[in-house]
Design a protein around this motif. Structure first.
Motif, short mmCIF file in Angstrom:
data_model
loop_
_atom_site.label_atom_id
_atom_site.label_comp_id
_atom_site.label_asym_id
_atom_site.label_seq_id
_atom_site.Cartn_x
_atom_site.Cartn_y
_atom_site.Cartn_z
N ASN A 62 0.83 -1.20 0.00
CA ASN A 62 0.00 0.00 0.00
C ASN A 62 0.87 1.26 0.00
O ASN A 62 0.55 2.25 -0.68
N ILE A 63 1.97 1.25 0.76
CA ILE A 63 2.88 2.39 0.78
C ILE A 63 3.57 2.54 -0.57
O ILE A 63 3.76 3.66 -1.07
N ILE A 64 3.96 1.43 -1.18
CA ILE A 64 4.58 1.46 -2.51
C ILE A 64 3.65 2.12 -3.52
O ILE A 64 4.06 2.99 -4.30
N VAL A 68 3.41 5.86 -2.87
CA VAL A 68 4.59 6.58 -3.37
C VAL A 68 4.45 6.84 -4.86
O VAL A 68 4.71 7.96 -5.34
N PHE A 69 4.03 5.83 -5.60
CA PHE A 69 3.85 6.00 -7.04
C PHE A 69 2.76 7.02 -7.35
O PHE A 69 2.94 7.91 -8.18
N LEU A 70 1.61 6.90 -6.67
CA LEU A 70 0.51 7.82 -6.92
C LEU A 70 0.90 9.26 -6.56
O LEU A 70 0.56 10.20 -7.29
N ALA A 71 1.60 9.42 -5.44
CA ALA A 71 2.00 10.76 -5.02
C ALA A 71 2.91 11.41 -6.05
O ALA A 71 2.81 12.61 -6.33
N ILE A 84 13.65 1.23 -9.20
CA ILE A 84 14.71 1.71 -8.30
C ILE A 84 14.29 3.02 -7.64
O ILE A 84 14.51 3.22 -6.43
N GLN A 85 13.68 3.91 -8.40
CA GLN A 85 13.19 5.17 -7.82
C GLN A 85 12.17 4.91 -6.71
O GLN A 85 12.23 5.53 -5.64
N ILE A 86 11.24 4.01 -6.97
CA ILE A 86 10.24 3.69 -5.95
C ILE A 86 10.90 3.10 -4.72
O ILE A 86 10.59 3.48 -3.58
N SER A 87 11.83 2.17 -4.93
CA SER A 87 12.52 1.55 -3.79
C SER A 87 13.25 2.59 -2.96
O SER A 87 13.17 2.58 -1.71
N ASP A 88 13.94 3.51 -3.61
CA ASP A 88 14.68 4.56 -2.88
C ASP A 88 13.72 5.44 -2.08
O ASP A 88 14.01 5.81 -0.93
N GLN A 89 12.60 5.80 -2.68
CA GLN A 89 11.65 6.67 -1.99
C GLN A 89 10.98 5.96 -0.82
O GLN A 89 10.77 6.57 0.23
N VAL A 90 10.64 4.68 -0.99
CA VAL A 90 10.05 3.92 0.12
C VAL A 90 11.07 3.82 1.27
O VAL A 90 10.71 3.98 2.44
N SER A 91 12.33 3.56 0.94
CA SER A 91 13.37 3.49 1.97
C SER A 91 13.50 4.81 2.71
O SER A 91 13.62 4.84 3.95
N SER A 92 13.47 5.92 1.96
CA SER A 92 13.56 7.24 2.58
C SER A 92 12.38 7.50 3.51
O SER A 92 12.54 8.06 4.61
N LEU A 93 11.19 7.11 3.05
CA LEU A 93 10.00 7.30 3.88
C LEU A 93 10.11 6.55 5.20
O LEU A 93 9.91 7.11 6.27
N PHE A 94 10.42 5.25 5.10
CA PHE A 94 10.48 4.44 6.32
C PHE A 94 11.57 4.93 7.26
O PHE A 94 11.39 4.93 8.48
N GLN A 95 12.71 5.34 6.71
CA GLN A 95 13.78 5.85 7.55
C GLN A 95 13.35 7.11 8.32
O GLN A 95 13.60 7.25 9.52
#
Length: 252
Positions: free
Chosen positions: A97-99, A102-105, A124-135
């Motif tokens: 759901n978070i993934i 991120v894409f929709l946003a 890769i962009q999505i993965s980096d943004q999800v990692s940044s969010l969780f951090q």
């Protein structure tokens, strides 16, 4: 209101076609026929309502939307896991759901200037943004207040996400992406396939890139923009990512 047999037949043909295809162009013969008859279109709306659904007319296409509660077509987690057996745990579903968020946003930053065919995101962009969010979110959730405020299980999602490799060996060596919860790429692909199955995006597996379809922009414009939860989480996501980007530039 009573409907003729012909109106009911028109409505039922279109309704079950929508169940199968999710989105239908107004130029489609079945849609055009039903829209030309006010009674048939009313019958379609009634049929959808009784099934716990509703019809969204964007002016270009009809979208069948399933109500999350009270619908015979809505799925709880157990049913969803049976359908998507690759989703192993509830936390994986929350991460998906978070993934998707991120894409929709990223796609929904300028509601007046959608660029179908031009906007896209790589895995890769999505993965980096999800990692940044969780951090960022786990740092704000030291006492659990952030999770409670936003009704998000940040600690559990962060723990699972950080435990995953970027991709499995088969994904690294294979020509096509594989779905599942065994890697970050697998979870991202799972989420994007859910959107693809709703005919909202196109996935280029060779490029590992997702392209939104016009149907997604219609869904955002005529549905998501009226959902408070979506607007709040989208704003939180963009604000967090902007702050993280600012911190990175300052450190550089």
């Amino acid at each position: 209101m009573s409907y003729s047999l012909e109106q009911l037949q028109q409505a039922s043909r279109l309704f079950f076609d929508l169940l199968r295809r999710k989105v239908i162009s107004l130029d489609d013969p079945a849609a055009a026929e039903c829209l030309q008859d006010t009674g048939a279109y009313d019958a379609l709306q009634y049929m959808a309502k009784e099934g716990g659904c509703r019809i969204m007319n964007s002016g270009h296409r009809l979208h069948l939307l399933v109500n999350p509660l009270g619908s015979g077509f809505a799925s709880n987690f157990t049913q969803l896991r049976n359908k998507y057996s690759r989703i192993e745990r509830k936390t994986h579903l929350h991460i998906i759901n978070i993934i998707i968020l991120v894409f929709l946003a990223e796609m929904d930053q300028d509601e007046h200037h959608f660029k179908p065919g031009q906007d896209s995101m790589s895995y890769i962009q999505i993965s980096d943004q999800v990692s940044s969010l969780f951090q960022a979110w786990v740092e704000m959730d030291a006492d659990g207040g952030f999770s409670k405020q936003w009704r998000l299980d940040i600690q559990a999602m962060h723990k699972v996400w950080t435990s995953l490799y970027m991709q499995t060996k088969s994904q690294e060596e294979g020509d096509s992406l594989t779905r599942g919860a065994g890697s970050r790429i697998g979870l991202i692909h799972e989420g994007m396939k859910l959107l693809e199955e709703e005919h909202l995006v196109f996935i280029s597996e060779n490029e590992k890139r997702i392209f939104p379809r016009e149907e997604l922009y219609e869904r955002m414009r005529y549905l998501y923009h009226d959902v408070d939860r979506y607007k709040e989480l989208k704003a939180l996501t963009l604000r967090t990512l902007t702050e993280k980007e600012g911190e990175a530039h300052a450190a550089y």
